[in-house]
Design a protein around this motif. Structure first.
Motif, PDB file in Angstrom:
ATOM      1  N   ALA A  18     -11.218 -13.953  -3.114  1.00  0.00           N
ATOM      2  CA  ALA A  18      -9.806 -13.627  -2.840  1.00  0.00           C
ATOM      3  C   ALA A  18      -8.915 -14.851  -3.023  1.00  0.00           C
ATOM      4  O   ALA A  18      -7.821 -14.760  -3.586  1.00  0.00           O
ATOM      5  N   LYS A  19      -9.388 -15.996  -2.559  1.00  0.00           N
ATOM      6  CA  LYS A  19      -8.609 -17.234  -2.676  1.00  0.00           C
ATOM      7  C   LYS A  19      -8.380 -17.598  -4.146  1.00  0.00           C
ATOM      8  O   LYS A  19      -7.260 -17.912  -4.552  1.00  0.00           O
ATOM      9  N   VAL A  20      -9.429 -17.542  -4.941  1.00  0.00           N
ATOM     10  CA  VAL A  20      -9.325 -17.898  -6.364  1.00  0.00           C
ATOM     11  C   VAL A  20      -8.398 -16.910  -7.077  1.00  0.00           C
ATOM     12  O   VAL A  20      -7.557 -17.318  -7.888  1.00  0.00           O
ATOM     13  N   ALA A  21      -8.527 -15.625  -6.768  1.00  0.00           N
ATOM     14  CA  ALA A  21      -7.642 -14.628  -7.394  1.00  0.00           C
ATOM     15  C   ALA A  21      -6.194 -14.876  -7.003  1.00  0.00           C
ATOM     16  O   ALA A  21      -5.290 -14.765  -7.836  1.00  0.00           O
ATOM     17  N   ARG A  22      -5.961 -15.240  -5.744  1.00  0.00           N
ATOM     18  CA  ARG A  22      -4.595 -15.502  -5.267  1.00  0.00           C
ATOM     19  C   ARG A  22      -3.997 -16.747  -5.939  1.00  0.00           C
ATOM     20  O   ARG A  22      -2.873 -16.736  -6.411  1.00  0.00           O
ATOM     21  N   SER A  64     -14.074 -11.732 -18.227  1.00  0.00           N
ATOM     22  CA  SER A  64     -14.055 -13.201 -18.105  1.00  0.00           C
ATOM     23  C   SER A  64     -14.671 -13.905 -19.313  1.00  0.00           C
ATOM     24  O   SER A  64     -14.909 -15.114 -19.257  1.00  0.00           O
ATOM     25  N   ASP A  65     -14.920 -13.144 -20.368  1.00  0.00           N
ATOM     26  CA  ASP A  65     -15.545 -13.713 -21.564  1.00  0.00           C
ATOM     27  C   ASP A  65     -16.878 -14.386 -21.211  1.00  0.00           C
ATOM     28  O   ASP A  65     -17.114 -15.548 -21.544  1.00  0.00           O
ATOM     29  N   GLY A  66     -17.708 -13.639 -20.474  1.00  0.00           N
ATOM     30  CA  GLY A  66     -19.016 -14.165 -20.097  1.00  0.00           C
ATOM     31  C   GLY A  66     -18.953 -15.217 -19.009  1.00  0.00           C
ATOM     32  O   GLY A  66     -19.780 -16.119 -18.955  1.00  0.00           O
ATOM     33  N   PHE A  67     -17.965 -15.090 -18.126  1.00  0.00           N
ATOM     34  CA  PHE A  67     -17.744 -16.050 -17.036  1.00  0.00           C
ATOM     35  C   PHE A  67     -17.506 -17.451 -17.578  1.00  0.00           C
ATOM     36  O   PHE A  67     -17.972 -18.445 -17.034  1.00  0.00           O
ATOM     37  N   LEU A  68     -16.740 -17.499 -18.656  1.00  0.00           N
ATOM     38  CA  LEU A  68     -16.343 -18.766 -19.264  1.00  0.00           C
ATOM     39  C   LEU A  68     -15.175 -19.346 -18.473  1.00  0.00           C
ATOM     40  O   LEU A  68     -14.136 -18.702 -18.309  1.00  0.00           O
ATOM     41  N   LEU A  69     -15.364 -20.547 -17.977  1.00  0.00           N
ATOM     42  CA  LEU A  69     -14.327 -21.188 -17.159  1.00  0.00           C
ATOM     43  C   LEU A  69     -13.170 -21.694 -18.015  1.00  0.00           C
ATOM     44  O   LEU A  69     -13.392 -22.309 -19.058  1.00  0.00           O
ATOM     45  N   THR A  75     -12.808 -26.326  -8.363  1.00  0.00           N
ATOM     46  CA  THR A  75     -14.173 -26.220  -7.848  1.00  0.00           C
ATOM     47  C   THR A  75     -14.461 -24.813  -7.332  1.00  0.00           C
ATOM     48  O   THR A  75     -15.535 -24.264  -7.590  1.00  0.00           O
ATOM     49  N   ALA A  76     -13.522 -24.223  -6.620  1.00  0.00           N
ATOM     50  CA  ALA A  76     -13.736 -22.875  -6.084  1.00  0.00           C
ATOM     51  C   ALA A  76     -13.895 -21.855  -7.213  1.00  0.00           C
ATOM     52  O   ALA A  76     -14.771 -20.984  -7.151  1.00  0.00           O
ATOM     53  N   TYR A  77     -13.091 -21.968  -8.242  1.00  0.00           N
ATOM     54  CA  TYR A  77     -13.161 -21.083  -9.412  1.00  0.00           C
ATOM     55  C   TYR A  77     -14.545 -21.230 -10.047  1.00  0.00           C
ATOM     56  O   TYR A  77     -15.203 -20.243 -10.381  1.00  0.00           O
ATOM     57  N   THR A  78     -15.005 -22.443 -10.186  1.00  0.00           N
ATOM     58  CA  THR A  78     -16.323 -22.725 -10.762  1.00  0.00           C
ATOM     59  C   THR A  78     -17.415 -22.074  -9.913  1.00  0.00           C
ATOM     60  O   THR A  78     -18.354 -21.469 -10.449  1.00  0.00           O
ATOM     61  N   ARG A  79     -17.293 -22.185  -8.607  1.00  0.00           N
ATOM     62  CA  ARG A  79     -18.291 -21.599  -7.706  1.00  0.00           C
ATOM     63  C   ARG A  79     -18.286 -20.073  -7.792  1.00  0.00           C
ATOM     64  O   ARG A  79     -19.344 -19.438  -7.712  1.00  0.00           O
ATOM     65  N   TYR A  81     -17.539 -18.206 -10.466  1.00  0.00           N
ATOM     66  CA  TYR A  81     -18.215 -17.797 -11.706  1.00  0.00           C
ATOM     67  C   TYR A  81     -19.714 -18.097 -11.644  1.00  0.00           C
ATOM     68  O   TYR A  81     -20.519 -17.336 -12.159  1.00  0.00           O
ATOM     69  N   LYS A  82     -20.089 -19.172 -10.978  1.00  0.00           N
ATOM     70  CA  LYS A  82     -21.514 -19.464 -10.806  1.00  0.00           C
ATOM     71  C   LYS A  82     -22.174 -18.351  -9.983  1.00  0.00           C
ATOM     72  O   LYS A  82     -23.275 -17.896 -10.307  1.00  0.00           O
ATOM     73  N   ALA A  83     -21.498 -17.888  -8.941  1.00  0.00           N
ATOM     74  CA  ALA A  83     -22.038 -16.809  -8.114  1.00  0.00           C
ATOM     75  C   ALA A  83     -22.179 -15.520  -8.926  1.00  0.00           C
ATOM     76  O   ALA A  83     -23.184 -14.812  -8.801  1.00  0.00           O
ATOM     77  N   PHE A  84     -21.195 -15.233  -9.768  1.00  0.00           N
ATOM     78  CA  PHE A  84     -21.303 -14.051 -10.633  1.00  0.00           C
ATOM     79  C   PHE A  84     -22.478 -14.194 -11.597  1.00  0.00           C
ATOM     80  O   PHE A  84     -23.189 -13.217 -11.865  1.00  0.00           O
ATOM     81  N   LYS A  85     -22.698 -15.371 -12.116  1.00  0.00           N
ATOM     82  CA  LYS A  85     -23.832 -15.592 -13.016  1.00  0.00           C
ATOM     83  C   LYS A  85     -25.159 -15.383 -12.281  1.00  0.00           C
ATOM     84  O   LYS A  85     -26.104 -14.837 -12.849  1.00  0.00           O
ATOM     85  N   ILE A  86     -25.236 -15.821 -11.033  1.00  0.00           N
ATOM     86  CA  ILE A  86     -26.442 -15.611 -10.230  1.00  0.00           C
ATOM     87  C   ILE A  86     -26.687 -14.112 -10.058  1.00  0.00           C
ATOM     88  O   ILE A  86     -27.810 -13.629 -10.259  1.00  0.00           O
ATOM     89  N   LEU A  87     -25.652 -13.380  -9.687  1.00  0.00           N
ATOM     90  CA  LEU A  87     -25.809 -11.934  -9.517  1.00  0.00           C
ATOM     91  C   LEU A  87     -26.227 -11.269 -10.821  1.00  0.00           C
ATOM     92  O   LEU A  87     -27.110 -10.398 -10.826  1.00  0.00           O
TER      93      LEU A  87
END
Length: 92
Positions: A18-22, A64-69, A75-79, A81-87
């Motif tokens: 929510a924070k990153v989206a905001r 997200s184009d394959g969770f491309l940053l 840092t939060a945005y990176t975390r 996308y990393k969490a989405f990659k884990i899932l």
């Protein structure tokens, strides 16, 4: 959620999505849609509905184009996308 990787990713996303989206949603509107998808993915994980999890993750990856940053990712945005990659890895 017995899987530690899934639990870790959900915990990260619960705290940060929510924070990153905001913060980044104005310049990266796909994050608003990804946030909505995450809410459905989280519920599906809770209910053991793997097919809904997989389809939600696929759609999030497409948005997200394959969770491309992006270059302005914090840092939060990176975390997030990393969490989405884990899932995504856990729900192949």
């Amino acid at each position: 959620m017995e899987n530690k990787n899934v639990s870790f990713a959900v915990d990260e996303l619960d705290v940060l999505m929510a924070k990153v989206a905001r913060v980044h949603g104005a310049s990266h509107p796909e994050l608003i849609e990804i946030k909505g998808l995450y809410e459905k993915i989280r519920e599906a994980i809770k209910n053991g509905d793997d097919e809904t999890v997989k389809s939600g993750l696929k759609k999030a990856a497409e948005l997200s184009d394959g969770f491309l940053l992006p270059e302005d990712a914090c840092t939060a945005y990176t975390r997030v996308y990393k969490a989405f990659k884990i899932l995504t890895e856990e729900y192949k």
